[in-house]
Design a protein around this motif. Sequence first.
Motif, PDB file in Angstrom:
ATOM      1  N   ALA A   1      -3.219   3.695   0.014  1.00 53.69           N
ATOM      2  CA  ALA A   1      -2.618   4.296  -1.154  1.00 53.69           C
ATOM      3  C   ALA A   1      -2.270   5.857  -1.095  1.00 53.69           C
ATOM      4  CB  ALA A   1      -3.754   3.915  -2.390  1.00 53.69           C
ATOM      5  N   HIS A   2      -3.263   6.266  -0.528  1.00 55.35           N
ATOM      6  CA  HIS A   2      -3.258   7.917  -0.283  1.00 55.35           C
ATOM      7  C   HIS A   2      -1.991   8.174   0.693  1.00 55.35           C
ATOM      8  CE1 HIS A   2      -4.093  12.029   0.199  1.00 55.35           C
ATOM      9  NE2 HIS A   2      -4.067  11.860   1.520  1.00 55.35           N
ATOM     10  N   GLU A   3      -1.940   7.364   1.841  1.00 51.45           N
ATOM     11  CA  GLU A   3      -0.727   7.628   2.902  1.00 51.45           C
ATOM     12  C   GLU A   3       0.497   7.299   2.215  1.00 51.45           C
ATOM     13  OE1 GLU A   3      -3.258   6.809   6.657  1.00 51.45           O
ATOM     14  OE2 GLU A   3      -1.945   5.013   5.786  1.00 51.45           O
ATOM     15  N   ASN A   4       0.686   6.434   0.999  1.00 51.36           N
ATOM     16  CA  ASN A   4       1.970   6.138   0.631  1.00 51.36           C
ATOM     17  C   ASN A   4       2.297   6.847  -0.966  1.00 51.36           C
ATOM     18  OD1 ASN A   4       3.315   3.695   2.289  1.00 51.36           O
ATOM     19  ND2 ASN A   4       0.924   3.477   2.390  1.00 51.36           N
ATOM     20  N   GLY A   5       1.507   7.820  -1.370  1.00 51.13           N
ATOM     21  CA  GLY A   5       1.747   8.446  -2.361  1.00 51.13           C
ATOM     22  C   GLY A   5       1.386   7.886  -3.797  1.00 51.13           C
ATOM     23  N   LEU A   6       0.425   6.775  -3.697  1.00 49.94           N
ATOM     24  CA  LEU A   6      -0.007   5.919  -4.943  1.00 49.94           C
ATOM     25  C   LEU A   6      -1.134   6.242  -5.428  1.00 49.94           C
ATOM     26  CD1 LEU A   6       1.019   2.446  -3.099  1.00 49.94           C
ATOM     27  CD2 LEU A   6       2.284   3.644  -4.640  1.00 49.94           C
ATOM     28  N   GLN A   7      -1.419   6.136  -6.607  1.00 52.88           N
ATOM     29  CA  GLN A   7      -2.688   6.509  -7.084  1.00 52.88           C
ATOM     30  C   GLN A   7      -3.783   5.202  -7.280  1.00 52.88           C
ATOM     31  OE1 GLN A   7       0.432   7.364  -8.614  1.00 52.88           O
ATOM     32  NE2 GLN A   7      -0.349   9.279  -7.716  1.00 52.88           N
ATOM     33  N   ASN A   8      -3.223   4.244  -6.870  1.00 51.26           N
ATOM     34  CA  ASN A   8      -4.040   2.909  -6.587  1.00 51.26           C
ATOM     35  C   ASN A   8      -3.465   1.790  -6.092  1.00 51.26           C
ATOM     36  OD1 ASN A   8      -6.337   1.250  -7.061  1.00 51.26           O
ATOM     37  ND2 ASN A   8      -7.041   2.249  -8.897  1.00 51.26           N
TER      38      ASN A   8
END
Length: 279
Positions: free
Chosen positions: A161-168
């Motif tokens: 999620a972090h690597e893809n700019g997602l919050q979750n």
Amino acid sequence: MINFNGNIAAQDDNLLTQNRAFLYGDGVFETLKIVNSKVLFIEDHYFRLMASMRVVRMEIPMNFTMEFFEEEILKVVRENGISASARARITVFRNDGGLYLPKTNEVSYLIQAIALENKSYAQNTGEYEVDLYKDFYVTKQLLSSIKTTNKMINVTGSIFAHENGLQNCILLNDSKNVVEALQGNLFMVVGKKLITPPVSEGCLNGIMRKQILALAKKIEGIEVTEEIISPFDLQKADELFLTNVITGIQSISKYRKKDFTSTLASLLVEKLNESISEN
């Protein structure tokens, strides 16, 4: 002697080298919220912890009553001076000895606590984008419904999620159906219907999940069901939100190319805070 990061040191009898939760994931835990020296939903947490210990065949100490459990948590909270609002975690692990086969089923426990900013639950309506995590799947079994110290899917999913700019991210089970989010149970609103996956699909038997189901059933005009949710169903939803004891309710603003509202989630946050203040 042990080698720790290239340094030879004595193998002390400590919580790292002798801890079966560290060595084998042989532990269960509960994360709790404390407000004004009160452990929220203490009874639900206690009985889930006892059930978890029974599932993994741990011996439950005779003194491990709900009152003992509560006092031990508050002892740490008071010592840290954070009784107003705090997050606590109690980890129960089998005592040292053995390899995969333990030498004993007796347990020890560790309690940690940190301060939280807010006492009340707040409705967070900012950007909160999610997507599916499909590298690994949750199995539909009893172990998936309890909180064990083996959370590698949640860890790797959080990195994704972090690597893809997602919050979750949303987890799927081995039938490729929706289970939950990385940090909480998932709810979907379609019209006047509130839906969450049943525990039998492999989701955590969440404490906040239970509270939200009970509160929603009291709202006139809302149908509350536990049903299997497919990834395709998510894009038909009007609202998506996740729940856990620390955050309360977190609305999802975007999944794939669809944006979502947060009307029912906002109402449920109000109801949740009202129910806490009444108790």
